[in-house]
Design an enzyme around this catalytic site. Structure first.
Site, PDB file in Angstrom:
ATOM      1  N   GLY A   1      42.245  39.706  37.178  1.00 29.63           N
ATOM      2  CA  GLY A   1      41.421  39.607  36.354  1.00 29.63           C
ATOM      3  C   GLY A   1      41.929  38.768  34.993  1.00 29.63           C
ATOM      4  O   GLY A   1      41.327  38.580  34.093  1.00 29.63           O
TER       5      GLY A   1
ATOM      6  N   CYS B   1      38.657  36.277  34.168  1.00 28.03           N
ATOM      7  CA  CYS B   1      37.898  37.116  33.139  1.00 28.03           C
ATOM      8  C   CYS B   1      38.523  37.357  31.641  1.00 28.03           C
ATOM      9  O   CYS B   1      37.806  37.130  30.896  1.00 28.03           O
ATOM     10  CB  CYS B   1      37.693  38.442  33.777  1.00 28.03           C
ATOM     11  SG  CYS B   1      37.240  38.631  35.578  1.00 28.03           S
TER      12      CYS B   1
HETATM   13  N1  LIG Z   1      51.160  32.965  37.363  1.00 25.56           N
HETATM   14  C1  LIG Z   1      50.677  32.355  36.400  1.00 25.56           C
HETATM   15  N2  LIG Z   1      51.473  31.908  35.146  1.00 25.56           N
HETATM   16  C2  LIG Z   1      50.702  31.515  34.140  1.00 25.56           C
HETATM   17  N3  LIG Z   1      49.627  31.389  34.128  1.00 25.56           N
HETATM   18  C3  LIG Z   1      48.484  31.570  34.900  1.00 25.56           C
HETATM   19  C4  LIG Z   1      49.320  32.211  36.017  1.00 25.56           C
HETATM   20  N4  LIG Z   1      48.126  32.688  36.904  1.00 25.56           N
HETATM   21  C5  LIG Z   1      47.039  32.241  36.281  1.00 25.56           C
HETATM   22  N5  LIG Z   1      47.233  31.837  34.959  1.00 25.56           N
HETATM   23  C6  LIG Z   1      46.301  31.265  34.025  1.00 25.56           C
HETATM   24  O1  LIG Z   1      45.453  32.253  33.877  1.00 25.56           O
HETATM   25  C7  LIG Z   1      44.190  31.587  33.665  1.00 25.56           C
HETATM   26  C8  LIG Z   1      43.311  32.104  34.644  1.00 25.56           C
HETATM   27  O2  LIG Z   1      43.634  31.285  35.931  1.00 25.56           O
HETATM   28  P1  LIG Z   1      43.419  31.510  37.461  1.00 25.56           P
HETATM   29  O3  LIG Z   1      43.162  30.341  37.935  1.00 25.56           O
HETATM   30  O4  LIG Z   1      44.199  32.497  37.947  1.00 25.56           O
HETATM   31  O5  LIG Z   1      41.727  32.227  37.400  1.00 25.56           O
HETATM   32  P2  LIG Z   1      40.946  32.886  38.318  1.00 25.56           P
HETATM   33  O6  LIG Z   1      41.519  32.814  39.785  1.00 25.56           O
HETATM   34  O7  LIG Z   1      39.596  32.798  38.093  1.00 25.56           O
HETATM   35  O8  LIG Z   1      41.474  34.512  38.013  1.00 25.56           O
HETATM   36  P3  LIG Z   1      41.015  35.899  38.375  1.00 25.56           P
HETATM   37  O9  LIG Z   1      40.125  35.393  39.656  1.00 25.56           O
HETATM   38  O10 LIG Z   1      42.246  36.423  38.967  1.00 25.56           O
HETATM   39  O11 LIG Z   1      40.167  36.407  37.674  1.00 25.56           O
HETATM   40  C9  LIG Z   1      44.563  30.247  33.662  1.00 25.56           C
HETATM   41  O12 LIG Z   1      44.736  29.822  32.029  1.00 25.56           O
HETATM   42  C10 LIG Z   1      45.574  30.241  34.177  1.00 25.56           C
HETATM   43  O13 LIG Z   1      46.386  28.763  34.001  1.00 25.56           O
HETATM   44  C1  LIG Z   2      33.763  42.984  38.621  1.00 27.02           C
HETATM   45  C2  LIG Z   2      34.783  41.842  38.964  1.00 27.02           C
HETATM   46  N1  LIG Z   2      34.393  40.655  38.297  1.00 27.02           N
HETATM   47  C3  LIG Z   2      35.330  39.472  38.572  1.00 27.02           C
HETATM   48  C4  LIG Z   2      36.414  39.760  39.200  1.00 27.02           C
HETATM   49  C5  LIG Z   2      37.447  38.643  39.628  1.00 27.02           C
HETATM   50  O1  LIG Z   2      38.865  38.911  39.257  1.00 27.02           O
HETATM   51  P1  LIG Z   2      39.969  38.921  40.388  1.00 27.02           P
HETATM   52  O2  LIG Z   2      39.889  37.260  41.063  1.00 27.02           O
HETATM   53  O3  LIG Z   2      41.303  38.770  39.463  1.00 27.02           O
HETATM   54  O4  LIG Z   2      39.994  39.993  41.254  1.00 27.02           O
HETATM   55  C6  LIG Z   2      36.584  41.111  39.952  1.00 27.02           C
HETATM   56  N2  LIG Z   2      37.687  41.352  40.912  1.00 27.02           N
HETATM   57  N3  LIG Z   2      35.836  42.075  39.626  1.00 27.02           N
END
Ligand SMILES: Nc1ncnc2c1ncn2[C@@H]1O[C@H](COP(=O)(O)OP(=O)(O)OP(=O)(O)O)[C@@H](O)[C@H]1O
Ligand SMILES: Cc1ncc(COP(=O)(O)O)c(N)n1
Length: 273
Positions: free
Chosen positions: A208, A211
């Site tokens: 998350g 999100c």
């Molecule tokens: N291991 C980490 N350490 C520091 N910052 C992180 C790390 N992982 C993600 N982030 C930060 O968290 C935010 C979300 O990045 P990310 O690329 O993980 O998004 P995402 O893949 O869409 O997330 P999710 O799908 O888990 O909701 C960004 O600001 C990123 O820089």
């Molecule tokens: C309902 C909903 N919305 C968004 C995400 C993305 O988050 P993640 O990549 O961390 O699973 C999720 N897992 N579930």
């Protein structure tokens, strides 16, 4: 009181989706409203079921919020199919909302699809031209641009291509860039690049993160922050949330939405479990 709306899916595990968004809104002191696009049966181990809402039900929720409460900013998360994307786009146009943050959620960490492949063109053609900021992670930016992203120059090129789709501000997030010691998010406004960099945290507790990050941007926009300031505060918020895990579940655990407000003036986080 400033208001922020999330149009997203429910995560029964409480770490992502609507639940992450509303917790973030609460911590950043805006009044949160929601329109549910899908119910997911989900925990830290993965997604066990996806039950989308009818587009009409999504439109009806947005109408109810819009005609009475209104909103100062909104974000979209999981939209799942083209019918829901169309319904959401029509409502955004109807109410004339401009502070729109699109988190183009496509695939959950465990690999489950949260956006049907055939809905990508609806996302690009209908919703993206209406948004102020889009926040793709690297794989999502690759789908939106059709290019592979390996380097910082690739990230910049992808941001330019997404800008050409009619999006005013693009944040390409660095969470998936696991080969560097820094997690670098880049913001492009059509003219300048701004880099937001924090030390990468070695952790399994990143369920998350996207999100929460986009919800924090939305809350800040609702309160009147500029785009740059909103992204900067969101980056601080997510860094604190990842750095202070809660130890919940047996898989990819949720982040800690309280941590940002537990920071002391010196910037040290004083969070205690
Ligand atoms: N291991 C980490 N350490 C520091 N910052 C992180 C790390 N992982 C993600 N982030 C930060 O968290 C935010 C979300 O990045 P990310 O690329 O993980 O998004 P995402 O893949 O869409 O997330 P999710 O799908 O888990 O909701 C960004 O600001 C990123 O820089
Ligand atoms: C309902 C909903 N919305 C968004 C995400 C993305 O988050 P993640 O990549 O961390 O699973 C999720 N897992 N579930």
């Amino acid at each position: 009181m400033k208001r922020a709306m999330t149009i997203a899916g429910s995560d029964s595990g409480g770490g992502a989706g609507i639940q992450a968004d509303l917790k973030t809104f609460q911590e950043l002191k805006v009044f949160g409203t929601s329109a549910l696009t899908a119910v997911t049966a989900q925990n830290t181990l993965g997604v066990q079921g996806v039950f989308p809402m009818e587009p009409e039900a999504v439109a009806s929720q947005i109408q109810s919020v819009g005609e009475d409460i209104g909103t100062d900013a909104l974000k979209t998360g999981m939209l799942f199919n083209a019918g829901i994307i169309q319904a959401v786009s029509e409502k955004i146009k109807q109410f004339g909302w401009e502070k729109v943050v699109v988190d183009p959620v496509m695939i959950a960490k465990g690999g489950a699809s949260l956006l049907q492949q055939e809905a990508v063109s609806a996302l690009k053609n209908q919703l993206l031209p209406l948004c102020l900021i889009i926040t793709p992670n690297i794989p999502e930016a690759e789908v939106l641009t059709g290019m592979s992203i390996r380097s910082m120059d690739d990230k910049k090129e992808a941001a330019k291509r997404i800008h050409a789709l009619g999006v005013k501000n693009i944040v390409i997030k660095g969470g998936h860039d696991t080969e560097t010691n820094e997690s670098v998010d880049i913001l492009f406004d059509g003219k300048e690049f701004v880099f937001f960099s924090t030390p990468r945290i070695e952790t399994n507790n990143t369920h998350g993160t996207g999100c929460t990050f986009s919800a924090a941007i939305t809350a800040q926009l609702a309160k009147g922050s500029s785009v740059r300031e909103a992204v900067s505060i969101a980056k601080e918020f997510i860094q604190a949330a990842i750095a202070n895990p809660l130890g919940i579940g047996n898989g990819h655990g949720p982040t800690n939405h309280w941590a940002f407000n537990s920071k002391t003036e010196s910037g040290v986080i004083s969070w205690q479990e």
